[in-house]
Design a protein around this motif. Structure first.
Motif, PDB file in Angstrom:
ATOM      1  N   SER A  39       9.923  -1.674  16.723  1.00  0.00           N
ATOM      2  CA  SER A  39      10.681  -1.817  15.403  1.00  0.00           C
ATOM      3  C   SER A  39      10.055  -1.085  14.328  1.00  0.00           C
ATOM      4  N   GLN A  40       8.746  -0.816  14.316  1.00  0.00           N
ATOM      5  CA  GLN A  40       8.433   0.118  13.222  1.00  0.00           C
ATOM      6  C   GLN A  40       8.486   1.536  13.843  1.00  0.00           C
ATOM      7  N   TYR A  41       8.155   1.946  15.126  1.00  0.00           N
ATOM      8  CA  TYR A  41       8.549   3.055  15.529  1.00  0.00           C
ATOM      9  C   TYR A  41       9.854   3.540  15.148  1.00  0.00           C
ATOM     10  N   SER A  42      10.564   2.550  15.383  1.00  0.00           N
ATOM     11  CA  SER A  42      12.209   2.967  15.202  1.00  0.00           C
ATOM     12  C   SER A  42      12.560   3.299  13.691  1.00  0.00           C
ATOM     13  N   THR A  67      17.692  -7.537   4.849  1.00  0.00           N
ATOM     14  CA  THR A  67      16.415  -8.444   4.614  1.00  0.00           C
ATOM     15  C   THR A  67      15.472  -8.138   5.599  1.00  0.00           C
ATOM     16  N   THR A  68      15.980  -8.229   7.010  1.00  0.00           N
ATOM     17  CA  THR A  68      14.856  -7.934   7.993  1.00  0.00           C
ATOM     18  C   THR A  68      14.161  -6.556   8.117  1.00  0.00           C
ATOM     19  N   LEU A  69      15.104  -5.744   7.516  1.00  0.00           N
ATOM     20  CA  LEU A  69      14.548  -4.318   7.281  1.00  0.00           C
ATOM     21  C   LEU A  69      13.757  -4.166   6.133  1.00  0.00           C
ATOM     22  N   VAL A  70      13.783  -4.900   5.261  1.00  0.00           N
ATOM     23  CA  VAL A  70      12.698  -4.861   3.972  1.00  0.00           C
ATOM     24  C   VAL A  70      11.626  -5.432   4.478  1.00  0.00           C
ATOM     25  N   ARG A  71      11.640  -6.432   5.310  1.00  0.00           N
ATOM     26  CA  ARG A  71      10.426  -7.309   5.681  1.00  0.00           C
ATOM     27  C   ARG A  71       9.395  -6.311   6.582  1.00  0.00           C
ATOM     28  N   SER A  72      10.386  -5.485   7.501  1.00  0.00           N
ATOM     29  CA  SER A  72       9.612  -4.784   8.560  1.00  0.00           C
ATOM     30  C   SER A  72       8.821  -3.351   7.725  1.00  0.00           C
ATOM     31  N   LEU A  73       9.658  -2.887   6.589  1.00  0.00           N
ATOM     32  CA  LEU A  73       8.958  -1.921   5.659  1.00  0.00           C
ATOM     33  C   LEU A  73       7.642  -2.097   5.180  1.00  0.00           C
ATOM     34  N   LYS A  74       7.300  -3.373   4.714  1.00  0.00           N
ATOM     35  CA  LYS A  74       6.325  -3.827   4.020  1.00  0.00           C
ATOM     36  C   LYS A  74       4.912  -3.218   4.694  1.00  0.00           C
ATOM     37  N   PRO A  75       4.589  -3.446   5.912  1.00  0.00           N
ATOM     38  CA  PRO A  75       3.217  -3.105   6.434  1.00  0.00           C
ATOM     39  C   PRO A  75       3.437  -1.455   6.609  1.00  0.00           C
ATOM     40  N   LEU A  76       4.494  -0.867   6.676  1.00  0.00           N
ATOM     41  CA  LEU A  76       4.455   0.676   6.786  1.00  0.00           C
ATOM     42  C   LEU A  76       4.348   1.266   5.315  1.00  0.00           C
ATOM     43  N   GLU A  77       4.836   0.604   4.364  1.00  0.00           N
ATOM     44  CA  GLU A  77       4.511   0.944   3.149  1.00  0.00           C
ATOM     45  C   GLU A  77       2.850   0.771   2.913  1.00  0.00           C
ATOM     46  N   PHE A  81       2.679   5.033   5.575  1.00  0.00           N
ATOM     47  CA  PHE A  81       3.429   5.727   6.506  1.00  0.00           C
ATOM     48  C   PHE A  81       4.800   6.017   5.753  1.00  0.00           C
ATOM     49  N   ILE A  82       5.143   5.538   5.039  1.00  0.00           N
ATOM     50  CA  ILE A  82       6.565   5.623   4.238  1.00  0.00           C
ATOM     51  C   ILE A  82       6.262   5.315   2.699  1.00  0.00           C
ATOM     52  N   MET A  83       7.136   6.049   2.021  1.00  0.00           N
ATOM     53  CA  MET A  83       6.956   5.989   0.343  1.00  0.00           C
ATOM     54  C   MET A  83       8.428   5.921  -0.235  1.00  0.00           C
ATOM     55  N   ASP A  84       8.465   5.489  -1.224  1.00  0.00           N
ATOM     56  CA  ASP A  84       9.775   5.347  -2.073  1.00  0.00           C
ATOM     57  C   ASP A  84       9.593   6.511  -2.844  1.00  0.00           C
ATOM     58  N   ILE A  85      10.450   7.655  -2.950  1.00  0.00           N
ATOM     59  CA  ILE A  85      10.433   8.755  -3.872  1.00  0.00           C
ATOM     60  C   ILE A  85      11.594   8.589  -4.979  1.00  0.00           C
TER      61      ILE A  85
END
Length: 141
Positions: A39-42, A67-77, A81-85
């Protein structure tokens, strides 16, 4: 009971869930050396191809509940690995892959390709194509 002795359920939903769990387990195990789940890779893959994108737009592309996506984004942030620009004070976040995220994505991509090849070897290219077609039909119900 051995794998080849497993009997399908009379319930189509249960059979699809079981298959989904089995495939997710294979991909997650093969991606484990990267520290990412499938999921994180995707998510990283979609961000690489979409560029800066809002959470809602990303959810539409991945076809995940927001909501599921937001939960999955947290560890990546948390791993940067990802950022809010988006500009400060803006309600709509604009997500982008970081340089660190790109390195992690490329590391995981090789493992993901191995998972793809493994599935093709086990199931066969023709069966993968049939499965993809059937899953696409099911998703459009």
């Amino acid at each position: 009971m051995k794998n080849h002795e497993k009997k399908p359920s009379v319930c189509n939903c249960l059979n699809l869930r079981r298959a989904s769990l089995a495939i997710t387990k294979i991909y997650d195990e093969m991606l484990a050396p990267s520290g990412l789940t499938v999921s994180q890779y995707s998510i990283l893959k979609h961000l690489k191809h979409l560029g800066p994108v809002s959470v809602s737009e990303l959810a539409l592309h991945i076809r995940l509940d927001r909501t599921t996506l937001v939960r999955s984004l947290k560890p990546l942030e948390a791993e940067s690995f990802i950022m809010d620009i988006s500009q400060k004070g803006t309600r709509n976040r604009q997500l982008q892959l970081t340089d660190k995220g790109m390195v992690k994505y490329l590391e995981a991509e090789a493992l993901w390709n191995q998972a793809q090849e493994y599935m093709e070897q086990k199931i066969g290219r023709e069966n993968i194509e049939k499965l993809t077609s059937l899953l696409t039909m099911i998703e459009s119900l």
